[in-house]
Design a protein around this motif. Structure first.
Motif, PDB file in Angstrom:
ATOM      1  N   LEU A 188    -101.426  34.434  44.750  1.00 16.85           N
ATOM      2  CA  LEU A 188    -101.308  35.731  44.705  1.00 16.85           C
ATOM      3  C   LEU A 188    -101.232  36.603  46.082  1.00 16.85           C
ATOM      4  O   LEU A 188    -102.095  36.340  46.524  1.00 16.85           O
ATOM      5  CB  LEU A 188    -102.189  36.655  43.610  1.00 16.85           C
ATOM      6  CG  LEU A 188    -102.148  35.753  42.206  1.00 16.85           C
ATOM      7  CD1 LEU A 188    -103.007  36.548  41.491  1.00 16.85           C
ATOM      8  CD2 LEU A 188    -100.674  36.047  41.636  1.00 16.85           C
ATOM      9  N   THR A 189    -100.405  37.502  46.306  1.00 16.28           N
ATOM     10  CA  THR A 189    -100.546  38.370  47.537  1.00 16.28           C
ATOM     11  C   THR A 189    -100.140  39.774  47.126  1.00 16.28           C
ATOM     12  O   THR A 189     -99.290  40.067  46.300  1.00 16.28           O
ATOM     13  CB  THR A 189     -99.369  37.835  48.569  1.00 16.28           C
ATOM     14  OG1 THR A 189     -99.439  36.313  48.828  1.00 16.28           O
ATOM     15  CG2 THR A 189     -99.433  38.584  49.866  1.00 16.28           C
ATOM     16  N   LEU A 190    -100.969  40.625  47.563  1.00 12.55           N
ATOM     17  CA  LEU A 190    -100.743  42.124  47.269  1.00 12.55           C
ATOM     18  C   LEU A 190     -99.795  42.803  48.208  1.00 12.55           C
ATOM     19  O   LEU A 190    -100.278  42.525  49.634  1.00 12.55           O
ATOM     20  CB  LEU A 190    -102.294  42.758  47.332  1.00 12.55           C
ATOM     21  CG  LEU A 190    -102.384  44.210  47.149  1.00 12.55           C
ATOM     22  CD1 LEU A 190    -101.867  44.328  45.398  1.00 12.55           C
ATOM     23  CD2 LEU A 190    -103.777  44.688  47.341  1.00 12.55           C
ATOM     24  N   LEU A 213    -108.004  40.480  44.642  1.00 15.27           N
ATOM     25  CA  LEU A 213    -107.063  41.132  45.774  1.00 15.27           C
ATOM     26  C   LEU A 213    -107.802  42.609  46.078  1.00 15.27           C
ATOM     27  O   LEU A 213    -107.863  43.454  45.240  1.00 15.27           O
ATOM     28  CB  LEU A 213    -105.777  41.093  45.030  1.00 15.27           C
ATOM     29  CG  LEU A 213    -105.275  40.081  45.109  1.00 15.27           C
ATOM     30  CD1 LEU A 213    -103.860  40.299  44.133  1.00 15.27           C
ATOM     31  CD2 LEU A 213    -104.920  39.305  46.307  1.00 15.27           C
ATOM     32  N   ARG A 214    -108.357  42.623  47.459  1.00 14.48           N
ATOM     33  CA  ARG A 214    -108.798  43.776  47.650  1.00 14.48           C
ATOM     34  C   ARG A 214    -108.194  44.521  48.779  1.00 14.48           C
ATOM     35  O   ARG A 214    -108.070  45.850  48.901  1.00 14.48           O
ATOM     36  CB  ARG A 214    -110.259  43.746  47.852  1.00 14.48           C
ATOM     37  CG  ARG A 214    -111.251  43.505  46.778  1.00 14.48           C
ATOM     38  CD  ARG A 214    -112.603  42.871  47.099  1.00 14.48           C
ATOM     39  NE  ARG A 214    -113.314  42.724  45.966  1.00 14.48           N
ATOM     40  CZ  ARG A 214    -112.892  41.923  45.003  1.00 14.48           C
ATOM     41  NH1 ARG A 214    -111.867  41.287  44.747  1.00 14.48           N
ATOM     42  NH2 ARG A 214    -114.012  41.785  43.931  1.00 14.48           N
ATOM     43  N   LYS A 215    -107.230  43.981  49.803  1.00 17.32           N
ATOM     44  CA  LYS A 215    -106.736  44.675  50.788  1.00 17.32           C
ATOM     45  C   LYS A 215    -105.279  44.287  50.789  1.00 17.32           C
ATOM     46  O   LYS A 215    -104.837  43.324  50.152  1.00 17.32           O
ATOM     47  CB  LYS A 215    -107.296  44.008  52.126  1.00 17.32           C
ATOM     48  CG  LYS A 215    -108.806  44.441  52.281  1.00 17.32           C
ATOM     49  CD  LYS A 215    -109.124  43.727  53.735  1.00 17.32           C
ATOM     50  CE  LYS A 215    -110.455  44.209  53.894  1.00 17.32           C
ATOM     51  NZ  LYS A 215    -111.072  43.742  55.048  1.00 17.32           N
ATOM     52  N   MET A 216    -104.356  44.943  51.500  1.00 20.51           N
ATOM     53  CA  MET A 216    -103.072  44.686  51.431  1.00 20.51           C
ATOM     54  C   MET A 216    -102.767  43.565  52.178  1.00 20.51           C
ATOM     55  O   MET A 216    -103.239  43.076  53.209  1.00 20.51           O
ATOM     56  CB  MET A 216    -102.338  45.978  52.269  1.00 20.51           C
ATOM     57  CG  MET A 216    -102.199  47.257  51.605  1.00 20.51           C
ATOM     58  SD  MET A 216    -100.955  47.010  50.379  1.00 20.51           S
ATOM     59  CE  MET A 216     -99.409  46.686  51.116  1.00 20.51           C
ATOM     60  N   HIS A 217    -101.768  42.690  51.810  1.00 22.15           N
ATOM     61  CA  HIS A 217    -101.361  41.581  52.295  1.00 22.15           C
ATOM     62  C   HIS A 217    -102.330  40.350  52.060  1.00 22.15           C
ATOM     63  O   HIS A 217    -102.348  39.282  52.943  1.00 22.15           O
ATOM     64  CB  HIS A 217    -100.742  41.548  53.934  1.00 22.15           C
ATOM     65  CG  HIS A 217     -99.711  42.443  53.874  1.00 22.15           C
ATOM     66  ND1 HIS A 217     -98.517  42.381  53.233  1.00 22.15           N
ATOM     67  CD2 HIS A 217     -99.668  43.825  54.712  1.00 22.15           C
ATOM     68  CE1 HIS A 217     -97.754  43.616  53.350  1.00 22.15           C
ATOM     69  NE2 HIS A 217     -98.661  44.150  54.325  1.00 22.15           N
ATOM     70  N   GLN A 218    -103.356  40.523  51.449  1.00 26.84           N
ATOM     71  CA  GLN A 218    -104.537  39.561  51.240  1.00 26.84           C
ATOM     72  C   GLN A 218    -103.848  38.552  49.895  1.00 26.84           C
ATOM     73  O   GLN A 218    -103.375  39.134  49.176  1.00 26.84           O
ATOM     74  CB  GLN A 218    -105.840  40.030  50.677  1.00 26.84           C
ATOM     75  CG  GLN A 218    -106.753  39.336  50.538  1.00 26.84           C
ATOM     76  CD  GLN A 218    -108.243  39.851  49.808  1.00 26.84           C
ATOM     77  OE1 GLN A 218    -108.016  41.085  49.502  1.00 26.84           O
ATOM     78  NE2 GLN A 218    -108.895  39.042  49.646  1.00 26.84           N
ATOM     79  N   SER A 219    -104.277  37.246  50.307  1.00 28.73           N
ATOM     80  CA  SER A 219    -103.765  36.193  49.328  1.00 28.73           C
ATOM     81  C   SER A 219    -105.025  35.439  48.802  1.00 28.73           C
ATOM     82  O   SER A 219    -106.030  35.441  49.596  1.00 28.73           O
ATOM     83  CB  SER A 219    -102.808  35.306  49.983  1.00 28.73           C
ATOM     84  OG  SER A 219    -101.606  35.829  50.445  1.00 28.73           O
TER      85      SER A 219
END
Length: 60
Positions: A6-8, A28-34
């Motif tokens: 999963l990627t945000l 998932l806590r930050k943008m583009h985190q997987s």
């Protein structure tokens, strides 16, 4: 069981409180985190609620 990556891709500002709670419990806590999670009914339900904010890829 299969694993899902999963990627945000969209920020929390596009989500309500329950969707933010789902994202945080998925890790998932930050943008583009997987993150890689197990594919089970619980996680699939959580992903279904936030599918407009994440991208989902199947991994081995």
């Amino acid at each position: 069981m299969a694993k899902l990556k999963l990627t945000l891709v969209r920020s929390y500002s596009a989500a309500d409180k329950r969707q933010i709670a789902n994202l945080q419990s998925l890790g998932l806590r930050k943008m583009h985190q997987s993150v890689v999670v197990e594919s089970n009914p619980v996680t699939l339900g959580m992903i279904g609620k936030v599918n407009h904010l994440v991208t989902v890829e199947e991994t081995k």
